[in-house]
Enzyme design. Structure first.
Site, PDB file in Angstrom:
ATOM      1  N   HIS A  98       0.824  -1.212   0.000  1.00 41.37           N
ATOM      2  CA  HIS A  98       0.000   0.000   0.000  1.00 41.37           C
ATOM      3  C   HIS A  98       0.854   1.255   0.000  1.00 41.37           C
ATOM      4  CE1 HIS A  98      -1.962  -3.334   2.215  1.00 41.37           C
ATOM      5  NE2 HIS A  98      -2.912  -3.091   1.355  1.00 41.37           N
TER       6      HIS A  98
HETATM    7  S1  FES Z   1       1.779  -0.524   3.319  1.00 41.02           S
HETATM    8 FE1  FES Z   1       0.228  -1.973   3.724  1.00 41.02          FE
HETATM    9  S2  FES Z   1       1.342  -3.689   4.393  1.00 41.02           S
HETATM   10 FE2  FES Z   1       2.863  -2.205   4.031  1.00 41.02          FE
END
Ligand code: FES
Length: 141
Positions: A98
Site C-alpha cells: 500500500h
Molecule cells: S503498506 Fe500496507 S502492508 Fe505495508
C-alpha cells in the site's frame, strides 16, 4: 544487507555508509515519528531511541515487516527519483502493498498507511563482531 530469521521473522542487518547515515538528517522532518517515541516498548528499545535507531550508528537492526498489514518492504537504497517514490528520495524501503515508505533507519514517512516505524528487536553486541538478536542486558525478549 543481510537478513536473518528470528522467531520466524526476518531481521535485517543493514550496514549503512556515511552517506546513508547523512540521509537521515534530511528525512528527519519527513518522517512521522522521528524520535521513535510511539510505543517504544513495542518498536524501539531505549538504547536505540537515537537519531540512528541503533546501538552502533553503522548498523541498523530491524524487523523487515511493515507495520501496516505485515507485508515485506523492498529495499530501495538508490537515492533520487524513481517509480513509486518521491523525487527527493534519499534511499530506504518501500512496502509495495500500500505504498508505505521507510527511511534508512526504518522510520515511516508521514501520511502513509503504516502507523509505526519498523520494529527494532532487542539486541546486543558481544565482543566486536557478534550480534545477538532477541536478547539484551535486560535479558531475553
Ligand atoms: S503498506 Fe500496507 S502492508 Fe505495508
Amino acid at each position: 544487507m543481510k537478513t536473518v530469521e528470528w522467531r520466524g521473522k526476518p531481521v535485517w542487518i543493514l550496514r549503512r555508509t556515511p552517506d546513508m547515515l547523512a540521509s537521515l538528517k534530511k528525512t528527519d522532518a519527513q518522517v512521522a515519528d522521528a524520535k521513535s517515541e510511539r510505543n517504544p516498548a513495542e518498536f524501539t528499545p531505549e538504547y536505540c531511541m537515537n537519531e540512528y535507531r541503533s546501538i552502533k550508528p553503522e548498523y541498523l537492526v530491524a524487523i523487515g515487516i511493515c507495520t501496516h498489514l505485515g507485508c515485506s518492504p523492498s529495499t530501495k537504497f538508490a537515492p533520487g527519483p524513481q517509480s513509486s517514490l518521491p523525487d527527493d528520495w534519499q534511499g530506504g524501503f518501500l512496502c509495495p502493498c500500500h505504498g508505505s515508505t521507510f527511511d534508512l533507519a526504518g522510520r515511516v514517512f508521514k501520511n502513509k498507511p503504516a502507523p509505526d516505524n519498523l520494529p527494532v528487536p532487542r539486541h546486543m553486541y558481544m565482543g566486536e563482531g557478534k550480534l545477538v538478536i532477541g536478547k539484551d542486558e535486560k535479558g531475553e525478549a
